[in-house]
Design an enzyme around this catalytic site. Structure first.
Site, PDB file in Angstrom:
ATOM      1  N   GLY A   1      45.855  15.956 -44.043  1.00 21.64           N
ATOM      2  CA  GLY A   1      46.307  14.996 -43.043  1.00 21.64           C
ATOM      3  C   GLY A   1      47.480  14.117 -43.388  1.00 21.64           C
ATOM      4  O   GLY A   1      47.999  13.408 -42.513  1.00 21.64           O
TER       5      GLY A   1
ATOM      6  N   ARG B   1      55.427  22.800 -30.867  1.00 22.28           N
ATOM      7  CA  ARG B   1      55.095  21.401 -31.138  1.00 22.28           C
ATOM      8  C   ARG B   1      55.777  20.410 -30.186  1.00 22.28           C
ATOM      9  O   ARG B   1      55.125  19.493 -29.706  1.00 22.28           O
ATOM     10  CB  ARG B   1      55.384  21.040 -32.598  1.00 22.28           C
ATOM     11  CG  ARG B   1      54.632  21.925 -33.609  1.00 22.28           C
ATOM     12  CD  ARG B   1      54.642  21.388 -35.022  1.00 22.28           C
ATOM     13  NE  ARG B   1      53.873  20.172 -35.124  1.00 22.28           N
ATOM     14  CZ  ARG B   1      54.370  18.964 -35.113  1.00 22.28           C
ATOM     15  NH1 ARG B   1      55.668  18.780 -35.050  1.00 22.28           N
ATOM     16  NH2 ARG B   1      53.583  17.917 -35.170  1.00 22.28           N
TER      17      ARG B   1
ATOM     18  N   GLU C   1      42.762  19.063 -48.789  1.00 21.17           N
ATOM     19  CA  GLU C   1      43.164  20.222 -47.974  1.00 21.17           C
ATOM     20  C   GLU C   1      44.497  19.962 -47.273  1.00 21.17           C
ATOM     21  O   GLU C   1      44.564  20.003 -46.038  1.00 21.17           O
ATOM     22  CB  GLU C   1      42.100  20.491 -46.904  1.00 21.17           C
ATOM     23  CG  GLU C   1      40.709  20.746 -47.422  1.00 21.17           C
ATOM     24  CD  GLU C   1      39.665  20.723 -46.305  1.00 21.17           C
ATOM     25  OE1 GLU C   1      39.972  20.306 -45.168  1.00 21.17           O
ATOM     26  OE2 GLU C   1      38.523  21.134 -46.583  1.00 21.17           O
ATOM     27  N   PRO C   2      45.557  19.671 -48.007  1.00 21.14           N
ATOM     28  CA  PRO C   2      46.822  19.411 -47.318  1.00 21.14           C
ATOM     29  C   PRO C   2      47.432  20.688 -46.758  1.00 21.14           C
ATOM     30  O   PRO C   2      47.376  21.743 -47.397  1.00 21.14           O
ATOM     31  CB  PRO C   2      47.706  18.832 -48.424  1.00 21.14           C
ATOM     32  CG  PRO C   2      47.159  19.406 -49.688  1.00 21.14           C
ATOM     33  CD  PRO C   2      45.687  19.624 -49.468  1.00 21.14           C
ATOM     34  N   GLY C   3      47.972  20.601 -45.567  1.00 22.08           N
ATOM     35  CA  GLY C   3      48.715  21.721 -44.989  1.00 22.08           C
ATOM     36  C   GLY C   3      50.159  21.286 -44.826  1.00 22.08           C
ATOM     37  O   GLY C   3      51.049  21.649 -45.592  1.00 22.08           O
TER      38      GLY C   3
ATOM     39  N   CYS D   1      60.661  30.339 -18.775  1.00 22.60           N
ATOM     40  CA  CYS D   1      60.755  29.881 -17.393  1.00 22.60           C
ATOM     41  C   CYS D   1      59.790  28.760 -17.063  1.00 22.60           C
ATOM     42  O   CYS D   1      58.913  28.923 -16.202  1.00 22.60           O
ATOM     43  CB  CYS D   1      60.547  31.067 -16.462  1.00 22.60           C
ATOM     44  SG  CYS D   1      61.807  32.279 -16.774  1.00 22.60           S
ATOM     45  N   GLU D   2      59.865  27.670 -17.781  1.00 21.60           N
ATOM     46  CA  GLU D   2      59.184  26.455 -17.354  1.00 21.60           C
ATOM     47  C   GLU D   2      59.880  25.260 -17.982  1.00 21.60           C
ATOM     48  O   GLU D   2      60.440  25.367 -19.074  1.00 21.60           O
ATOM     49  CB  GLU D   2      57.692  26.489 -17.664  1.00 21.60           C
ATOM     50  CG  GLU D   2      57.299  26.724 -19.092  1.00 21.60           C
ATOM     51  CD  GLU D   2      55.770  26.697 -19.237  1.00 21.60           C
ATOM     52  OE1 GLU D   2      55.217  25.601 -19.177  1.00 21.60           O
ATOM     53  OE2 GLU D   2      55.161  27.775 -19.383  1.00 21.60           O
TER      54      GLU D   2
HETATM   55  N1  LLP Z   1      41.581  20.305 -43.131  1.00 20.64           N
HETATM   56  C1  LLP Z   1      41.065  20.401 -41.901  1.00 20.64           C
HETATM   57  C2  LLP Z   1      39.607  20.501 -41.743  1.00 20.64           C
HETATM   58  C3  LLP Z   1      41.914  20.411 -40.780  1.00 20.64           C
HETATM   59  O1  LLP Z   1      41.403  20.513 -39.562  1.00 20.64           O
HETATM   60  C4  LLP Z   1      43.320  20.321 -40.966  1.00 20.64           C
HETATM   61  C5  LLP Z   1      44.229  20.352 -39.830  1.00 20.64           C
HETATM   62  C6  LLP Z   1      43.812  20.228 -42.285  1.00 20.64           C
HETATM   63  C7  LLP Z   1      42.912  20.219 -43.340  1.00 20.64           C
HETATM   64  C8  LLP Z   1      45.272  20.159 -42.591  1.00 20.64           C
HETATM   65  O2  LLP Z   1      45.879  19.033 -42.064  1.00 20.64           O
HETATM   66  P1  LLP Z   1      47.382  18.690 -42.452  1.00 20.64           P
HETATM   67  O3  LLP Z   1      47.414  18.322 -43.920  1.00 20.64           O
HETATM   68  O4  LLP Z   1      48.209  19.874 -42.171  1.00 20.64           O
HETATM   69  O5  LLP Z   1      47.726  17.548 -41.576  1.00 20.64           O
HETATM   70  N2  LLP Z   1      48.925  21.836 -34.743  1.00 20.64           N
HETATM   71  C9  LLP Z   1      49.008  20.417 -35.059  1.00 20.64           C
HETATM   72  C10 LLP Z   1      48.218  20.057 -36.287  1.00 20.64           C
HETATM   73  C11 LLP Z   1      46.770  20.474 -36.233  1.00 20.64           C
HETATM   74  C12 LLP Z   1      46.003  20.105 -37.465  1.00 20.64           C
HETATM   75  C13 LLP Z   1      44.645  20.705 -37.441  1.00 20.64           C
HETATM   76  N3  LLP Z   1      43.849  20.479 -38.617  1.00 20.64           N
HETATM   77  C14 LLP Z   1      50.476  20.026 -35.187  1.00 20.64           C
HETATM   78  O6  LLP Z   1      51.346  20.870 -34.985  1.00 20.64           O
HETATM   79  O7  LLP Z   1      50.778  18.868 -35.445  1.00 20.64           O
END
Ligand code: LLP
Length: 421
Positions: A239, A314, A275-277, A346-347
């Site tokens: 997050g 996004r 759990e960073p994404g 087309c939107e």
């Molecule tokens: N762990 C869990 C359980 C999650 O649901 C998520 C993201 C993460 C880790 C990773 O979060 P991060 O570090 O990436 O913020 N599509 C949206 C973001 C959806 C996030 C969903 N869960 C966007 O484009 O902003």
């Protein structure tokens, strides 16, 4: 910091000029930087040291197997939310003992897949899921290591579509009910309770909500231990946000986040998982597109690109901002001009930015969307029968196509015509 910089007026990914990639693969495409992925992963491991920890990359943010292998080879764990993502992690060579399985709707089939292939832990989100996992594990003669995801009812102060830690959200069990649910988990066969999981949302630019949530988790750890549970692992979710608008935002750094973790839960003797994404993948990728037309409208000018909402959703889905820059830097002194930057779909929702000041660009010019590595390619669709765009990985002075653009034949041949037609 990332590795997409101008050299002699041309945007590069590490040591590769973006126009060279465009000439090889055509536009639009995503390109990722190995050096940025590596750097961001290491920032987290350094920030958590010397606590025992595992950084589990949230595959949902960027799931190309070459990217997963890049991170997995450095020692990263993976956070998966589907059988498909689990398969990707294994295909990238990440062993089951470094894979955690999150998500509110794990099916029995997905549980079986992970239990037979190897899993570090399931982050269980409800009582029905707990019972299902107990049944599946018992039927396999296996023991499923679990944490239970608690919902701390904390406002993450982020976009409502990606906030997950409030009681009205579908995620986790209410923290007030944790005691009862852990007691049930301890009674059920086939389960081994090892810890607690929490994740309150995505793109958090303030540490205060993390602090509130983690303090609640620390209290809960002490309480559950007093109730006889062995809590040895805390999964603190992902997050942490990134600066989408470089000019005016400076979210907290992984070091600040690491210090917060140490302050709130560091004295519990638990192994820490995060759990960073986005913070690993977001600024490690850009989307490159070509200008198809510059269209002068009645009260505004439109920059019509060959990338569209189906490639990067996004902006239309969350009103998200992505910096858009020319691949060839404008000559000094040229004044910026305002454009609505749009795609060909087309939107009207197919709008990337409104009234965005850009140095003049012309038909055929390349532009790049910054911070597009996370939730870019993974959320793409074939809307308007537009092929999924290629992904390219750069490493120093070379690059490789890590997902090819499908041909129209491949796309069309997936449809079948029933015999009555
Ligand atoms: N762990 C869990 C359980 C999650 O649901 C998520 C993201 C993460 C880790 C990773 O979060 P991060 O570090 O990436 O913020 N599509 C949206 C973001 C959806 C996030 C969903 N869960 C966007 O484009 O902003």
């Amino acid at each position: 910091m990332d590795h997409f910089l101008y050299r002699d007026g041309i945007l590069h990914a590490e040591d590769v000029a973006i126009p060279d990639i465009a000439a090889t693969v055509g536009t639009p495409f995503y390109v990722y930087s190995t050096a940025t992925l590596t750097r961001h992963y290491r920032l987290f491991t350094e920030a958590l040291s010397p606590l025992p920890h595992l950084v589990c990359f949230a595959i949902k943010s960027l799931s190309n197997i070459a990217v997963l292998k890049t991170l997995g080879d450095l020692g990263a764990g993976m956070d998966v939310v589907s059988g498909g993502e689990y398969r990707r992690a294994l295909a990238a060579g990440v062993p089951g003992e470094r894979i955690v399985f999150s998500g509110v709707g794990k099916t029995r089939e997905e549980m079986r897949l992970a239990l037979t292939g190897g899993i570090r832990q399931f982050n269980v989100e409800s009582e029905p899921e707990l019972r299902a996992l107990s049944e599946v594990a018992s039927s396999l003669g296996a023991t499923a290591p679990i944490t239970i995801r608690v919902n701390p009812d904390v406002d993450a102060k982020t976009h409502e579509k990606i906030a997950t830690g409030k009681k009205e959200n579908k995620f986790g069990i209410p923290i007030a009910r944790a005691s009862a649910v852990y007691a049930e988990a301890a009674r059920l066969p086939g389960l081994k309770v090892i810890g607690i999981d929490v994740h309150i949302g995505s793109q958090l630019t303030d540490l205060a909500p993390f602090e509130q949530a983690y303090l609640k988790v620390a209290d809960l750890t002490r309480q559950l231990r007093a109730e006889g549970h062995s809590i040895t692992r805390l999964d603190l979710g992902g997050g942490l946000g990134i600066p989408y608008e470089r000019s005016n935002s400076a979210p907290p750094l992984p070091t600040d986040y690491g210090a917060l973790i140490k302050r709130t839960v560091g004295d519990l003797g638990c192994e820490i998982e995060i759990e960073p994404g986005r913070l690993i993948s977001g600024n490690a990728g850009i989307l490159v597109a070509s200008v198809i037309y510059v269209k002068n409208g009645e009260d505004r000018d439109f920059l019509i690109l060959d990338a569209a909402m189906n490639d990067l959703i996004r902006p239309s889905m969350y009103g998200a901002h992505h910096d858009i820059v020319p691949v060839r830097e404008a000559a000094p002194g040229l004044e910026a001009q305002e454009f609505d930057v749009v795609g060909p779909v087309c939107e009207t929702g197919d709008t990337f930015a409104k009234g965005r000041p850009l140095t003049p660009v012309a038909e055929g010019d390349l532009v790049a969307f910054r911070s597009a590595g996370a939730y870019g390619a993974v959320m793409a669709s074939e809307y308007n029968t537009r092929p999924l765009i290629p992904e390219v990985l750069v490493h120093g002075d070379h690059f490789a196509v890590i997902r090819t653009r499908p041909t129209f034949d491949e796309m069309l041949n997936r449809d079948t015509i029933p015999e009555w037609l």
